[in-house]
Design a protein around this motif. Structure first.
Motif, PDB file in Angstrom:
ATOM      1  N   ALA A   1       3.354  32.541  51.512  1.00  0.00           N
ATOM      2  CA  ALA A   1       3.443  31.234  52.167  1.00  0.00           C
ATOM      3  C   ALA A   1       2.107  30.856  52.793  1.00  0.00           C
ATOM      4  CB  ALA A   1       4.547  31.251  53.222  1.00  0.00           C
ATOM      5  N   GLU A   2       1.462  31.802  53.472  1.00  0.00           N
ATOM      6  CA  GLU A   2       0.166  31.527  54.098  1.00  0.00           C
ATOM      7  C   GLU A   2      -0.885  31.170  53.051  1.00  0.00           C
ATOM      8  OE1 GLU A   2      -0.687  34.980  56.443  1.00  0.00           O
ATOM      9  OE2 GLU A   2       0.928  34.558  57.870  1.00  0.00           O
ATOM     10  N   LEU A   3      -0.910  31.897  51.942  1.00  0.00           N
ATOM     11  CA  LEU A   3      -1.856  31.612  50.870  1.00  0.00           C
ATOM     12  C   LEU A   3      -1.610  30.224  50.291  1.00  0.00           C
ATOM     13  CD1 LEU A   3      -4.030  32.686  48.760  1.00  0.00           C
ATOM     14  CD2 LEU A   3      -2.047  33.237  47.340  1.00  0.00           C
ATOM     15  N   THR A   4      -0.375  29.947  49.932  1.00  0.00           N
ATOM     16  CA  THR A   4      -0.031  28.675  49.296  1.00  0.00           C
ATOM     17  C   THR A   4      -0.289  27.500  50.229  1.00  0.00           C
ATOM     18  OG1 THR A   4       1.637  29.803  47.969  1.00  0.00           O
ATOM     19  CG2 THR A   4       1.822  27.410  48.151  1.00  0.00           C
ATOM     20  N   GLU A   5       0.196  27.588  51.462  1.00  0.00           N
ATOM     21  CA  GLU A   5       0.014  26.480  52.412  1.00  0.00           C
ATOM     22  C   GLU A   5      -1.459  26.252  52.722  1.00  0.00           C
ATOM     23  OE1 GLU A   5       4.335  27.175  54.571  1.00  0.00           O
ATOM     24  OE2 GLU A   5       2.512  27.824  55.592  1.00  0.00           O
ATOM     25  N   GLY A   6      -2.220  27.334  52.877  1.00  0.00           N
ATOM     26  CA  GLY A   6      -3.646  27.188  53.152  1.00  0.00           C
ATOM     27  C   GLY A   6      -4.379  26.507  52.016  1.00  0.00           C
ATOM     28  N   LEU A   7      -4.085  26.891  50.783  1.00  0.00           N
ATOM     29  CA  LEU A   7      -4.744  26.273  49.626  1.00  0.00           C
ATOM     30  C   LEU A   7      -4.336  24.815  49.460  1.00  0.00           C
ATOM     31  CD1 LEU A   7      -4.606  29.230  47.098  1.00  0.00           C
ATOM     32  CD2 LEU A   7      -6.670  28.186  48.070  1.00  0.00           C
ATOM     33  N   VAL A   8      -3.057  24.526  49.643  1.00  0.00           N
ATOM     34  CA  VAL A   8      -2.599  23.135  49.509  1.00  0.00           C
ATOM     35  C   VAL A   8      -3.266  22.258  50.564  1.00  0.00           C
ATOM     36  CG1 VAL A   8      -0.587  21.608  49.776  1.00  0.00           C
ATOM     37  CG2 VAL A   8      -0.436  23.650  48.328  1.00  0.00           C
ATOM     38  N   ARG A   9      -3.345  22.729  51.814  1.00  0.00           N
ATOM     39  CA  ARG A   9      -4.005  21.944  52.868  1.00  0.00           C
ATOM     40  C   ARG A   9      -5.484  21.713  52.527  1.00  0.00           C
ATOM     41  NH1 ARG A   9      -0.290  24.519  56.259  1.00  0.00           N
ATOM     42  NH2 ARG A   9      -1.570  26.346  56.664  1.00  0.00           N
ATOM     43  N   LEU A  10      -6.152  22.749  52.034  1.00  0.00           N
ATOM     44  CA  LEU A  10      -7.566  22.642  51.665  1.00  0.00           C
ATOM     45  C   LEU A  10      -7.756  21.634  50.539  1.00  0.00           C
ATOM     46  CD1 LEU A  10     -10.346  23.849  52.326  1.00  0.00           C
ATOM     47  CD2 LEU A  10      -9.848  25.682  50.713  1.00  0.00           C
ATOM     48  N   ILE A  11      -6.890  21.674  49.551  1.00  0.00           N
ATOM     49  CA  ILE A  11      -6.972  20.737  48.415  1.00  0.00           C
ATOM     50  C   ILE A  11      -6.691  19.314  48.881  1.00  0.00           C
ATOM     51  CG2 ILE A  11      -5.822  20.056  46.272  1.00  0.00           C
ATOM     52  CD1 ILE A  11      -5.471  23.123  45.746  1.00  0.00           C
ATOM     53  N   GLN A  12      -5.641  19.133  49.653  1.00  0.00           N
ATOM     54  CA  GLN A  12      -5.271  17.786  50.094  1.00  0.00           C
ATOM     55  C   GLN A  12      -6.299  17.192  51.048  1.00  0.00           C
ATOM     56  OE1 GLN A  12      -1.216  18.443  51.453  1.00  0.00           O
ATOM     57  NE2 GLN A  12      -0.396  17.787  49.469  1.00  0.00           N
ATOM     58  N   ALA A  13      -6.955  18.016  51.851  1.00  0.00           N
ATOM     59  CA  ALA A  13      -7.964  17.516  52.785  1.00  0.00           C
ATOM     60  C   ALA A  13      -9.256  17.116  52.076  1.00  0.00           C
ATOM     61  CB  ALA A  13      -8.270  18.581  53.842  1.00  0.00           C
ATOM     62  N   ASN A  14      -9.467  17.615  50.858  1.00  0.00           N
ATOM     63  CA  ASN A  14     -10.726  17.368  50.165  1.00  0.00           C
ATOM     64  C   ASN A  14     -10.578  16.602  48.856  1.00  0.00           C
ATOM     65  OD1 ASN A  14     -12.927  18.923  51.704  1.00  0.00           O
ATOM     66  ND2 ASN A  14     -11.177  20.311  51.676  1.00  0.00           N
ATOM     67  N   SER A  15      -9.407  15.993  48.642  1.00  0.00           N
ATOM     68  CA  SER A  15      -9.192  15.202  47.430  1.00  0.00           C
ATOM     69  C   SER A  15      -8.061  14.209  47.676  1.00  0.00           C
ATOM     70  CB  SER A  15      -8.852  16.119  46.244  1.00  0.00           C
ATOM     71  OG  SER A  15      -7.634  16.791  46.472  1.00  0.00           O
ATOM     72  N   SER A  16      -7.961  13.240  46.774  1.00  0.00           N
ATOM     73  CA  SER A  16      -6.867  12.268  46.866  1.00  0.00           C
ATOM     74  C   SER A  16      -5.911  12.475  45.694  1.00  0.00           C
ATOM     75  CB  SER A  16      -7.417  10.840  46.856  1.00  0.00           C
ATOM     76  OG  SER A  16      -8.008  10.558  45.600  1.00  0.00           O
ATOM     77  N   LYS A  17      -4.772  11.809  45.750  1.00  0.00           N
ATOM     78  CA  LYS A  17      -3.749  12.001  44.713  1.00  0.00           C
ATOM     79  C   LYS A  17      -4.237  11.636  43.319  1.00  0.00           C
ATOM     80  CE  LYS A  17       0.350  11.865  47.473  1.00  0.00           C
ATOM     81  NZ  LYS A  17       1.765  11.824  47.399  1.00  0.00           N
ATOM     82  N   ASP A  18      -5.196  10.751  43.204  1.00  0.00           N
ATOM     83  CA  ASP A  18      -5.707  10.360  41.884  1.00  0.00           C
ATOM     84  C   ASP A  18      -6.773  11.310  41.353  1.00  0.00           C
ATOM     85  OD1 ASP A  18      -4.028   8.160  41.824  1.00  0.00           O
ATOM     86  OD2 ASP A  18      -5.511   6.838  42.740  1.00  0.00           O
ATOM     87  N   ASP A  19      -7.235  12.224  42.183  1.00  0.00           N
ATOM     88  CA  ASP A  19      -8.299  13.150  41.769  1.00  0.00           C
ATOM     89  C   ASP A  19      -7.765  14.266  40.880  1.00  0.00           C
ATOM     90  OD1 ASP A  19     -10.311  11.832  43.172  1.00  0.00           O
ATOM     91  OD2 ASP A  19      -9.929  12.974  44.998  1.00  0.00           O
ATOM     92  N   TYR A  20      -8.647  14.706  39.999  1.00  0.00           N
ATOM     93  CA  TYR A  20      -8.355  15.861  39.167  1.00  0.00           C
ATOM     94  C   TYR A  20      -8.827  17.126  39.868  1.00  0.00           C
ATOM     95  CZ  TYR A  20      -7.609  12.806  35.124  1.00  0.00           C
ATOM     96  OH  TYR A  20      -7.138  11.861  34.254  1.00  0.00           O
ATOM     97  N   ILE A  21      -8.041  18.195  39.706  1.00  0.00           N
ATOM     98  CA  ILE A  21      -8.472  19.524  40.129  1.00  0.00           C
ATOM     99  C   ILE A  21      -8.272  20.438  38.931  1.00  0.00           C
ATOM    100  CG2 ILE A  21      -7.829  19.104  42.538  1.00  0.00           C
ATOM    101  CD1 ILE A  21      -5.446  21.031  42.102  1.00  0.00           C
ATOM    102  N   PHE A  22      -8.979  21.556  38.905  1.00  0.00           N
ATOM    103  CA  PHE A  22      -8.760  22.532  37.839  1.00  0.00           C
ATOM    104  C   PHE A  22      -8.748  23.924  38.444  1.00  0.00           C
ATOM    105  CE2 PHE A  22      -9.961  25.514  34.502  1.00  0.00           C
ATOM    106  CZ  PHE A  22      -8.978  25.225  33.578  1.00  0.00           C
ATOM    107  N   SER A  23      -7.784  24.733  38.011  1.00  0.00           N
ATOM    108  CA  SER A  23      -7.654  26.086  38.536  1.00  0.00           C
ATOM    109  C   SER A  23      -7.999  27.117  37.477  1.00  0.00           C
ATOM    110  CB  SER A  23      -6.221  26.334  39.023  1.00  0.00           C
ATOM    111  OG  SER A  23      -6.091  27.670  39.457  1.00  0.00           O
ATOM    112  N   PHE A  24      -9.025  27.907  37.765  1.00  0.00           N
ATOM    113  CA  PHE A  24      -9.308  29.082  36.948  1.00  0.00           C
ATOM    114  C   PHE A  24      -8.396  30.230  37.362  1.00  0.00           C
ATOM    115  CE2 PHE A  24     -13.335  26.891  36.218  1.00  0.00           C
ATOM    116  CZ  PHE A  24     -13.559  27.165  34.872  1.00  0.00           C
TER     117      PHE A  24
END
Length: 174
Positions: A70-93
């Protein structure tokens, strides 16, 4: 068990007894497999429920995981959402980052959930690297292991690390 054998011996004729026991074997196996794979994993060694908790993010409602996950997932989601918008692309290696597309409500510029998805050809991998060089993804998620050092060096041409949670780093466009 002796009582069952005695009951079967006195109540069920001999040829039927073998058939009955043969038919019961798969049912007993399924019962044990069900307990082992569905019920037992929810308990710790003291037969207490594991301390799974619901994810504390909008799209994580109803998803229960162990505290560390939970800590890993929530931390990553917060980091992603704080640094991108819903229309942005992200890619996970990172394989462990494949659920982030859904949980963070972000788009994937490829058809792959992660870098080592089954069936990716050399040409398709090259297309991913071209997409990164063209700066199409706003964020790149990479699990920080020695095997990804070449990828991290390549990403470093256009992206800077903006944060990390555990061993997963998030890189944002410069």
């Amino acid at each position: 068990m002796p009582a069952l054998r005695e009951y079967l011996r006195t109540r069920v004729p001999s040829p039927n007894r073998v058939a009955l026991l043969t038919a019961a074997t798969p049912l007993v196996f399924l019962l044990f497999a069900g307990v082992e794979d569905t019920w037992a994993p929810e308990f710790d060694s003291g037969l207490r429920f594991r301390d799974n908790r619901e994810l504390n993010i909008e799209r994580g409602r109803g998803i229960f995981v162990e505290e560390k996950q939970a800590e890993l997932t929530e931390g990553l989601v917060r980091l992603i959402q704080a640094n991108s918008s819903k229309d942005d692309y992200i890619f996970s290696f990172a394989q462990r980052g494949s659920a982030l597309y859904f949980l963070a409500a972000r788009r994937n510029p490829t058809r792959f959930l992660w870098w080592r998805s089954v069936g990716i050809s050399a040409e398709e991998r090259e297309a991913v690297m071209t997409m990164i060089a063209a700066r199409r993804a706003k964020l790149i998620i990479v699990q920080d292991v020695a095997a990804t050092q070449e990828i991290q060096d390549f990403i470093g041409d256009n992206y800077d690390q903006i944060g990390a949670v555990a061993d997963i780093a998030v890189y944002g466009l410069r």
